[in-house]
Each structure stands twice: as C-alpha cells, then as structure tokens.
Design a protein around this motif. Structure first.
Motif, PDB file in Angstrom:
ATOM      1  N   THR A 272       0.817  -1.218   0.000  1.00  0.00           N
ATOM      2  CA  THR A 272       0.000   0.000   0.000  1.00  0.00           C
ATOM      3  C   THR A 272       0.852   1.269   0.000  1.00  0.00           C
ATOM      4  O   THR A 272       0.419   2.300  -0.504  1.00  0.00           O
ATOM      5  CB  THR A 272      -0.929   0.012   1.231  1.00  0.00           C
ATOM      6  OG1 THR A 272      -1.648  -1.219   1.303  1.00  0.00           O
ATOM      7  CG2 THR A 272      -1.926   1.158   1.156  1.00  0.00           C
ATOM      8  N   THR A 310      -2.399   0.076   6.400  1.00  0.00           N
ATOM      9  CA  THR A 310      -3.585   0.939   6.387  1.00  0.00           C
ATOM     10  C   THR A 310      -3.181   2.401   6.185  1.00  0.00           C
ATOM     11  O   THR A 310      -2.249   2.888   6.825  1.00  0.00           O
ATOM     12  CB  THR A 310      -4.370   0.803   7.697  1.00  0.00           C
ATOM     13  OG1 THR A 310      -4.817  -0.546   7.829  1.00  0.00           O
ATOM     14  CG2 THR A 310      -5.575   1.736   7.722  1.00  0.00           C
ATOM     15  N   LEU A 341     -13.023   4.026  -2.610  1.00  0.00           N
ATOM     16  CA  LEU A 341     -12.674   4.853  -1.460  1.00  0.00           C
ATOM     17  C   LEU A 341     -13.585   6.073  -1.311  1.00  0.00           C
ATOM     18  O   LEU A 341     -13.611   6.694  -0.259  1.00  0.00           O
ATOM     19  CB  LEU A 341     -11.208   5.302  -1.579  1.00  0.00           C
ATOM     20  CG  LEU A 341     -10.577   5.992  -0.376  1.00  0.00           C
ATOM     21  CD1 LEU A 341     -10.675   5.136   0.884  1.00  0.00           C
ATOM     22  CD2 LEU A 341      -9.121   6.366  -0.658  1.00  0.00           C
ATOM     23  N   TYR A 351      -8.104   2.872   3.948  1.00  0.00           N
ATOM     24  CA  TYR A 351      -8.052   1.696   3.071  1.00  0.00           C
ATOM     25  C   TYR A 351      -6.779   0.912   3.351  1.00  0.00           C
ATOM     26  O   TYR A 351      -5.813   1.425   3.935  1.00  0.00           O
ATOM     27  CB  TYR A 351      -8.130   2.096   1.596  1.00  0.00           C
ATOM     28  CG  TYR A 351      -6.911   2.796   1.048  1.00  0.00           C
ATOM     29  CD1 TYR A 351      -5.938   2.089   0.331  1.00  0.00           C
ATOM     30  CD2 TYR A 351      -6.729   4.163   1.225  1.00  0.00           C
ATOM     31  CE1 TYR A 351      -4.822   2.727  -0.182  1.00  0.00           C
ATOM     32  CE2 TYR A 351      -5.626   4.813   0.713  1.00  0.00           C
ATOM     33  CZ  TYR A 351      -4.672   4.099   0.013  1.00  0.00           C
ATOM     34  OH  TYR A 351      -3.561   4.731  -0.488  1.00  0.00           O
ATOM     35  N   TRP A 353      -4.540  -2.141   1.108  1.00  0.00           N
ATOM     36  CA  TRP A 353      -4.470  -2.871  -0.149  1.00  0.00           C
ATOM     37  C   TRP A 353      -3.400  -3.959  -0.091  1.00  0.00           C
ATOM     38  O   TRP A 353      -2.732  -4.252  -1.074  1.00  0.00           O
ATOM     39  CB  TRP A 353      -4.180  -1.915  -1.303  1.00  0.00           C
ATOM     40  CG  TRP A 353      -4.825  -2.295  -2.600  1.00  0.00           C
ATOM     41  CD1 TRP A 353      -5.260  -3.526  -2.982  1.00  0.00           C
ATOM     42  CD2 TRP A 353      -5.126  -1.411  -3.677  1.00  0.00           C
ATOM     43  NE1 TRP A 353      -5.811  -3.493  -4.239  1.00  0.00           N
ATOM     44  CE2 TRP A 353      -5.744  -2.201  -4.690  1.00  0.00           C
ATOM     45  CE3 TRP A 353      -4.943  -0.057  -3.903  1.00  0.00           C
ATOM     46  CZ2 TRP A 353      -6.161  -1.661  -5.905  1.00  0.00           C
ATOM     47  CZ3 TRP A 353      -5.347   0.487  -5.100  1.00  0.00           C
ATOM     48  CH2 TRP A 353      -5.961  -0.305  -6.101  1.00  0.00           C
ATOM     49  N   ILE A 358      -9.033  -5.223  -1.991  1.00  0.00           N
ATOM     50  CA  ILE A 358      -8.793  -4.039  -1.177  1.00  0.00           C
ATOM     51  C   ILE A 358      -9.792  -3.959  -0.027  1.00  0.00           C
ATOM     52  O   ILE A 358     -10.974  -4.260  -0.200  1.00  0.00           O
ATOM     53  CB  ILE A 358      -8.848  -2.761  -2.043  1.00  0.00           C
ATOM     54  CG1 ILE A 358      -8.426  -1.532  -1.241  1.00  0.00           C
ATOM     55  CG2 ILE A 358     -10.226  -2.556  -2.637  1.00  0.00           C
ATOM     56  CD1 ILE A 358      -8.263  -0.279  -2.095  1.00  0.00           C
ATOM     57  N   TRP A 359      -9.291  -3.584   1.163  1.00  0.00           N
ATOM     58  CA  TRP A 359     -10.171  -3.315   2.304  1.00  0.00           C
ATOM     59  C   TRP A 359     -10.444  -1.817   2.356  1.00  0.00           C
ATOM     60  O   TRP A 359      -9.523  -1.000   2.293  1.00  0.00           O
ATOM     61  CB  TRP A 359      -9.512  -3.759   3.619  1.00  0.00           C
ATOM     62  CG  TRP A 359     -10.335  -3.399   4.832  1.00  0.00           C
ATOM     63  CD1 TRP A 359     -11.305  -4.139   5.414  1.00  0.00           C
ATOM     64  CD2 TRP A 359     -10.271  -2.182   5.590  1.00  0.00           C
ATOM     65  NE1 TRP A 359     -11.850  -3.472   6.480  1.00  0.00           N
ATOM     66  CE2 TRP A 359     -11.231  -2.257   6.610  1.00  0.00           C
ATOM     67  CE3 TRP A 359      -9.480  -1.026   5.481  1.00  0.00           C
ATOM     68  CZ2 TRP A 359     -11.430  -1.229   7.529  1.00  0.00           C
ATOM     69  CZ3 TRP A 359      -9.687   0.004   6.390  1.00  0.00           C
ATOM     70  CH2 TRP A 359     -10.651  -0.112   7.412  1.00  0.00           C
ATOM     71  N   ILE A 360     -11.732  -1.469   2.482  1.00  0.00           N
ATOM     72  CA  ILE A 360     -12.159  -0.069   2.590  1.00  0.00           C
ATOM     73  C   ILE A 360     -12.993   0.088   3.844  1.00  0.00           C
ATOM     74  O   ILE A 360     -13.879  -0.728   4.110  1.00  0.00           O
ATOM     75  CB  ILE A 360     -13.004   0.381   1.370  1.00  0.00           C
ATOM     76  CG1 ILE A 360     -12.233   0.186   0.066  1.00  0.00           C
ATOM     77  CG2 ILE A 360     -13.458   1.828   1.539  1.00  0.00           C
ATOM     78  CD1 ILE A 360     -11.132   1.182  -0.173  1.00  0.00           C
TER      79      ILE A 360
END
Length: 406
Positions: A272, A310, A341, A351, A353, A358-360
């Motif tokens: 990320t 993060t 996002l 976020y 990645w 991807i985590w949002i």
C-alpha cells in the motif's frame, strides 16, 4: 474520467460539510439538538462526539461563505447547538464528556465515563469560530460555557501538567506529559477569566526530539499525524515562535515530510505504501480503530507502531497547509486510483491494499472529516484561522504564553 486535484478538493470539502449537516440531531425540540454523530454507518447511531461538534461549528461559516447554506440556516444550527451545551449537555465542572447521547445529551458509553479536556477544547475551538463569525447570542453563549469551566480540576500542580483524565470520585489520572495535540488546552486554560491555570503549565510537558531521514522535529510518542494537526486547524502558527523559539508550524511540516519519506522508504515492504500513498493517524483499520503511527522513534521511547498497510486520506489532507504539493499528489491518487474509497461524504476513513481484495472502511468519522475540511479552507482562504485568531480569548492566551511573530 480522472479529476484534477482542485476539483477533488472542492468535492471533498462539500461532502465533508454534508457529513456535519446531515449526521446531526436536527430536532429543535430535542435536548440533543445540534449534536453530531461520532461516525456514519449503521452502528452507534446514538453516540455523538463533542469533538465532532467542534468541527461542525467551524464548518457552518465555511458553508455560508461558499453558498452551500444561508447565513440564517447556519446561525440557527450554531446557536441551537451552543444552547444545547449551555443548558443540557452533561458536564463536570464545565468539562463535557467525550461521547454524549444524541437525544438526551447525557454521557454515552461506560468506557468514556469521564469528562474530557481535549474533546472539550476541540468543541470550544468550534464555539470560538461561531462566536467570532455570528456574534450576538452565539458570542454570549460561548462566554457562558467557557467561563463555567474550572481548568484547575485538570491541573496537577505538583507535576505542572494536565491530567489525562478525571474520575469524579477519585480525581485525576495519567498526564499530558509529552507534546501532542493539546497545545490548544494551554491557550484556553491560561486565558480563562474565571478559573485559569498558571502560565507555567506550558513549561511542564516534555518536548521529545525525533529524527527521520533529513527531518528533525518534536514528536508525540507514536507519531500519528493528528497530533501535529488538530491545534493547527484553528490556531495559525505560521510565522510565530513560542518563548523557547519553537516554530510549531515548521515542526508539523517536518513531521509530515518524515511520514511521507517513511512511505517512500517502505522498509517493511507493504504494497500500500509509496510516495503518493501515505498518512498514518487515528482511524479505522481491518482490525478496528487505532492510532496508527510511523517512525521515527523519539528519544528514549522505542515502542511498537501500529503499521499494517492501512492509510487514512484524512492524514494527508490534514497536512495540506504544511505540505501542499505532496498532499495534492496523494489526494489525486486516493480519488483516481483507489477503487471504492469515495462515498457519500467524500473519502471514506481508510483503506488497506495488502491483500488481493482491497479493504475499505465502512464509515466516515467526524473528526477525520473535520480536519480535512478545515485544512482545505485554511489553505484556500484562511477563514477558520482568521475567525479563531481574532477572538479575544485566543489573543489573550497566545500573549500570555509568549507566542510572538517571528
């Protein structure tokens, strides 16, 4: 089609204001009128953040000047909010609780059952902006709320420090022992006409030296960026040094550049992180809310940083006045290159990645939307700085502490 950074900043400013306008108690018959939710989303809908209210009160003049609401609408919301805090919001010796119930304005959640000096100060900063902009009853209400606060309740005289918290039946605990986001509390505390703390309190906290790459600065222990931003969102430290010769604005510039450089160096190889994907602060993450930070370590305080890939857009946005070019490039990347996002209130909270998917973050957080909005406005017009700096309380506190033009 990709948007320019100027377009993105305008969209983010408006969307952030919408958070404070819509995520509020708008029932004029409610004891909690004007309270603002700590976060958007499905959970904890009854939990208001008094710090978020401080950002909200600051957002109303921005919205009026930009034509998003009328002055009458802004005045009604601001004055009604201040009436809530004078008449209904639960407090102890004038200090309000971190979280309040949206409807009753009583303290919310057992974990935060002590009054908060820093969150009260963030609320007061917004009240000062409203007092300066609207005058009249807003100014009167601010004076009443401010003069009710007994700052000495939070003052640990033997240690010459503010307590970190207060338990009404046991007294203070912990200390604001190091530099962090609390500069505002010294300005407000010494200037009180009714219950001031001594000017010497400004000498009590440690200035911890930190260094990363070419950047040297005074840092909080785990170095989340909000510690270098929150007081600066209202008090304009540009061109000002304190009595010890510290330039707090330049200090925040170096702290921000050091964080970005850490993302460039990326010693742990997170996918990320890179030159346009940086920013560690208190925010949501895949494993919950925490105060993310980045090296450098401060002298004598080697700790484990929360660092898992993060990134919080508000961390970069909150440094727009310190590192405009670096922040603008990050903003363009967040908007144009990170899918998912952007939400109803602009950038979602964070976020990550590191995985293929991807985590949002699922929500926005009031104080994170607020720091971005205020810094966009300060960068473009200086409005919040001007309104805050012209208030007699701020001028008196700054003079007493020895903040002078360089």
């Amino acid at each position: 089609m990709p948007k320019t950074v100027e377009e993105i900043l305008q969209l983010e400013a408006r969307a952030s204001f919408d958070y404070f306008w819509k995520e509020a108690n708008t029932d004029p018959n409610s004891k909690g009128y004007g309270l603002v939710r700590d976060g958007s989303g499905k959970h904890n809908r009854q939990m208001a953040s008094i710090a978020a209210v401080g950002f909200a009160l600051s957002s109303y003049p921005i919205a009026i000047e930009r034509g998003w609401i009328t002055k009458e609408e802004g005045l009604q919301r601001a004055q009604g909010t201040l009436e809530t805090f004078w008449n209904h919001a639960e407090h102890y010796k004038g200090f309000f609780y971190h979280f309040l119930d949206m409807e009753t304005a009583e303290k919310n959640l057992p974990f935060y059952d002590c009054p908060s000096i820093i969150d009260t100060a963030l609320f007061l900063n917004g009240a000062i902006v409203a007092a300066s902009y609207f005058g009249g009853e807003c100014a009167t209400l601010f004076d009443q709320i401010y003069e009710r606060i007994d700052w000495n309740v939070y003052y640990d005289e033997p240690h010459n420090l503010y307590f970190m918290g207060i338990q009404e039946d046991k007294g203070g605990f912990g200390h604001w022992g190091n530099y962090s986001e609390q500069l505002m509390t010294y300005i407000l505390g010494v200037a009180s006409p009714t219950h001031p703390v001594p000017v010497e309190i400004y000498d009590g906290f440690d200035r911890l030296d930190a260094e990363y790459s070419d950047y040297k600065f005074i840092s909080a222990v785990n170095n989340p960026l909000f510690t270098h931003q929150f007081s600066h969102a209202w008090f304009n430290f540009q061109g000002i040094k304190d009595k010890n010769g510290v330039d707090w604005h330049e200090n925040s510039v170096n702290a921000t550049l050091a964080q970005r450089q850490y993302a460039v160096d990326n010693p742990n190889g997170f996918k990320t992180y890179h030159e346009n994907s940086w920013g560690w602060t208190a925010c949501d993450g895949p494993n919950g809310y925490r105060a993310y930070g980045a090296p450098p370590y401060v002298t004598g305080h080697e700790i484990e940083f929360f660092n898992d890939g993060t990134i919080a857009p508000c961390a970069a946005l909150g440094s727009l006045v310190f590192t405009p070019e670096e922040t603008k490039k990050a903003v363009e990347y967040f908007y144009n290159e990170v899918p998912g996002l952007w939400g109803e209130y602009g950038f979602l909270d964070a976020y990550n990645w590191e995985e293929d998917e991807i985590w949002i973050a699922e929500r926005d957080i009031g104080i994170d939307k607020g720091i971005g909005l205020l810094m966009i406005e300060n960068y473009e017009t200086g409005l919040i700085w001007d309104l805050y700096m012209q208030h007699p309380v701020v001028q008196r506190g700054a003079e007493m502490l020895g903040f002078v033009k360089d």
